[in-house]
Design a protein around this motif. Structure first.
Motif, PDB file in Angstrom:
ATOM      1  N   LEU A  97     -20.815 -66.903  83.949  1.00 42.19           N
ATOM      2  CA  LEU A  97     -21.885 -66.046  84.927  1.00 42.19           C
ATOM      3  C   LEU A  97     -22.325 -65.086  83.765  1.00 42.19           C
ATOM      4  O   LEU A  97     -23.332 -64.480  83.882  1.00 42.19           O
ATOM      5  CB  LEU A  97     -21.385 -65.635  86.209  1.00 42.19           C
ATOM      6  CG  LEU A  97     -21.259 -66.405  87.240  1.00 42.19           C
ATOM      7  CD1 LEU A  97     -20.529 -65.899  88.187  1.00 42.19           C
ATOM      8  CD2 LEU A  97     -22.277 -67.321  87.661  1.00 42.19           C
ATOM      9  N   THR A  98     -21.384 -64.190  83.320  1.00 40.03           N
ATOM     10  CA  THR A  98     -21.830 -62.924  82.299  1.00 40.03           C
ATOM     11  C   THR A  98     -22.324 -63.369  81.195  1.00 40.03           C
ATOM     12  O   THR A  98     -23.414 -62.527  80.980  1.00 40.03           O
ATOM     13  CB  THR A  98     -20.456 -62.232  82.371  1.00 40.03           C
ATOM     14  OG1 THR A  98     -19.854 -61.897  83.743  1.00 40.03           O
ATOM     15  CG2 THR A  98     -20.839 -60.655  81.779  1.00 40.03           C
ATOM     16  N   LEU A  99     -21.932 -64.263  80.689  1.00 44.74           N
ATOM     17  CA  LEU A  99     -22.323 -64.544  79.171  1.00 44.74           C
ATOM     18  C   LEU A  99     -22.503 -66.172  78.779  1.00 44.74           C
ATOM     19  O   LEU A  99     -21.885 -66.809  78.260  1.00 44.74           O
ATOM     20  CB  LEU A  99     -21.281 -64.163  78.244  1.00 44.74           C
ATOM     21  CG  LEU A  99     -20.867 -62.781  78.109  1.00 44.74           C
ATOM     22  CD1 LEU A  99     -19.539 -62.380  77.304  1.00 44.74           C
ATOM     23  CD2 LEU A  99     -21.996 -61.880  77.473  1.00 44.74           C
ATOM     24  N   PRO A 100     -23.876 -66.391  79.724  1.00 41.99           N
ATOM     25  CA  PRO A 100     -24.014 -67.920  79.940  1.00 41.99           C
ATOM     26  C   PRO A 100     -24.239 -68.578  78.239  1.00 41.99           C
ATOM     27  O   PRO A 100     -24.034 -69.732  78.167  1.00 41.99           O
ATOM     28  CB  PRO A 100     -25.110 -68.159  80.648  1.00 41.99           C
ATOM     29  CG  PRO A 100     -25.852 -66.892  80.679  1.00 41.99           C
ATOM     30  CD  PRO A 100     -24.716 -65.755  80.558  1.00 41.99           C
ATOM     31  N   GLY A 101     -24.725 -67.839  77.139  1.00 40.20           N
ATOM     32  CA  GLY A 101     -24.984 -68.354  76.226  1.00 40.20           C
ATOM     33  C   GLY A 101     -23.950 -68.113  75.011  1.00 40.20           C
ATOM     34  O   GLY A 101     -24.083 -68.667  73.873  1.00 40.20           O
ATOM     35  N   ILE A 102     -22.811 -67.852  75.435  1.00 44.13           N
ATOM     36  CA  ILE A 102     -21.403 -67.996  74.383  1.00 44.13           C
ATOM     37  C   ILE A 102     -20.689 -68.918  74.681  1.00 44.13           C
ATOM     38  O   ILE A 102     -20.159 -68.892  75.868  1.00 44.13           O
ATOM     39  CB  ILE A 102     -20.779 -66.619  74.430  1.00 44.13           C
ATOM     40  CG1 ILE A 102     -21.901 -65.410  74.045  1.00 44.13           C
ATOM     41  CG2 ILE A 102     -19.803 -66.459  73.566  1.00 44.13           C
ATOM     42  CD1 ILE A 102     -21.402 -64.012  73.773  1.00 44.13           C
ATOM     43  N   PRO A 103     -20.162 -69.664  73.732  1.00 42.43           N
ATOM     44  CA  PRO A 103     -19.294 -70.656  73.939  1.00 42.43           C
ATOM     45  C   PRO A 103     -18.028 -70.328  74.357  1.00 42.43           C
ATOM     46  O   PRO A 103     -17.531 -69.463  73.791  1.00 42.43           O
ATOM     47  CB  PRO A 103     -19.165 -71.629  72.544  1.00 42.43           C
ATOM     48  CG  PRO A 103     -19.710 -70.807  71.647  1.00 42.43           C
ATOM     49  CD  PRO A 103     -20.591 -69.728  72.001  1.00 42.43           C
ATOM     50  N   LEU A 104     -17.285 -71.189  75.328  1.00 38.37           N
ATOM     51  CA  LEU A 104     -15.903 -70.882  75.634  1.00 38.37           C
ATOM     52  C   LEU A 104     -15.099 -71.966  75.889  1.00 38.37           C
ATOM     53  O   LEU A 104     -15.729 -73.062  76.426  1.00 38.37           O
ATOM     54  CB  LEU A 104     -15.851 -69.952  77.164  1.00 38.37           C
ATOM     55  CG  LEU A 104     -14.532 -69.526  77.627  1.00 38.37           C
ATOM     56  CD1 LEU A 104     -14.682 -68.537  78.692  1.00 38.37           C
ATOM     57  CD2 LEU A 104     -14.078 -70.667  78.740  1.00 38.37           C
ATOM     58  N   VAL A 105     -13.964 -72.062  75.263  1.00 37.35           N
ATOM     59  CA  VAL A 105     -13.051 -73.287  75.540  1.00 37.35           C
ATOM     60  C   VAL A 105     -11.793 -72.859  76.451  1.00 37.35           C
ATOM     61  O   VAL A 105     -11.399 -71.661  75.980  1.00 37.35           O
ATOM     62  CB  VAL A 105     -12.753 -73.925  74.136  1.00 37.35           C
ATOM     63  CG1 VAL A 105     -13.884 -74.528  73.508  1.00 37.35           C
ATOM     64  CG2 VAL A 105     -12.159 -72.539  73.163  1.00 37.35           C
ATOM     65  N   ARG A 106     -11.248 -73.563  77.274  1.00 32.48           N
ATOM     66  CA  ARG A 106     -10.114 -73.336  77.891  1.00 32.48           C
ATOM     67  C   ARG A 106      -8.967 -73.513  77.023  1.00 32.48           C
ATOM     68  O   ARG A 106      -8.602 -74.605  76.482  1.00 32.48           O
ATOM     69  CB  ARG A 106     -10.043 -74.282  79.008  1.00 32.48           C
ATOM     70  CG  ARG A 106     -11.184 -73.983  80.062  1.00 32.48           C
ATOM     71  CD  ARG A 106     -11.111 -72.731  80.779  1.00 32.48           C
ATOM     72  NE  ARG A 106     -10.045 -72.549  81.350  1.00 32.48           N
ATOM     73  CZ  ARG A 106      -9.806 -73.482  82.782  1.00 32.48           C
ATOM     74  NH1 ARG A 106     -10.755 -73.993  83.326  1.00 32.48           N
ATOM     75  NH2 ARG A 106      -8.602 -72.942  83.433  1.00 32.48           N
TER      76      ARG A 106
END
Length: 269
Positions: A97-106
């Protein structure tokens, strides 16, 4: 100068649950965490670059235990090419929600979901103490490129300031443990950060402050895991009493929070 001293346990205190329970507690309070936790000053990133001997701008940075993205955001603003790693479902949802453009992996620091030799920097903001160094240290050495840098940091309370020392003492009495010392322990003792001795850390401290409404300060306190796992009635009672204490110091309702960011940096030689 006033220094907080450990207080005797409060007979009414509730034992703090296990690390695993505390780690999971953030997922139900992710929005509170994102809205009220402090960020980090530009001087901290300056110190990271100085100790690493290279710029964050354009570097491949993996921010591990990214939470809601507080550190990720400042690294991205610095010009780093950031990928976030976060184990918690609730925290990851808030991150998106805060940083939709930055990739995140679990994933987590004990088993990084990354290929070998892929990162110029690995950063752990308020996160290394949730890892097991027996696993996280080899993972750091696997994922970092030669010459890459590991940076660990924690916002810790400036205990030489009277009102902050007083608050830390009240928290210690509430939990029956020296909570301020617990927050500083890993950063103060590099042998705890890496008991194997494979990493050679340099240590820096950066002082900074922010001025926030009293409600923000109390919500920040309440977003820490020790409070999140405390029964709601006890937590509410403590924060109500704490509001009364703070209004004596800050009658206008604005709190000057002061932090020492404790930074450890190690190079993958």
């Amino acid at each position: 100068m006033t220094t907080s001293r450990p207080s005797p346990p409060n007979p009414a205190s509730t034992p703090i649950p296990s690390r695993a329970t505390r780690a999971r507690s953030f997922d139900v309070a992710a929005a509170q965490y994102a809205a009220n936790r402090p960020s980090y000053p530009p001087a901290l990133l300056d110190a990271v670059e100085e100790e690493a001997g290279r710029s964050l701008t354009g570097a491949r940075v993996v921010d591990v235990g990214a939470g809601t993205g507080i550190a990720t955001a400042v690294l991205h603003a610095r010009g780093a090419d950031v990928v976030a790693v976060e184990p918690g479902e609730g925290m990851a949802a808030q991150f998106h929600l805060t940083l939709p453009g930055i990739p995140l992996v679990r994933g987590n620091g004990n088993a990084l979901p990354l290929a070998d030799d892929t990162a110029d920097f690995l950063t752990y903001a308020q996160a290394w103490h949730w890892t097991d160094p027996a696993h996280s240290v080899p993972e750091v050495l696997r994922v970092l490129r030669p010459g890459g840098a590991l940076a660990l940091w924690w916002n810790t309370d400036a205990l030489d300031i009277d009102w902050i020392a007083g608050q830390a003492d009240r928290c210690s009495r509430f939990f029956g443990a020296d909570t301020a010392a617990e927050k500083r322990k890993t950063a103060d003792r590099t042998d705890l950060a890496d008991p194997s001795g494979r990493l050679r850390f340099t240590r820096r401290a950066v002082r900074w402050s922010r001025r926030v409404p009293l409600d923000t300060h109390l919500a920040n306190i309440g977003s820490h895991s020790a409070f999140l796992v405390t029964p709601e009635d006890r937590r509410t009672a403590f924060l109500t009493e704490e509001r009364a204490h703070l209004l004596k110091v800050f009658p206008e309702g604005l709190v000057e929070e002061t932090y020492d960011v404790l930074l450890l940096v190690a190079l993958n030689a």
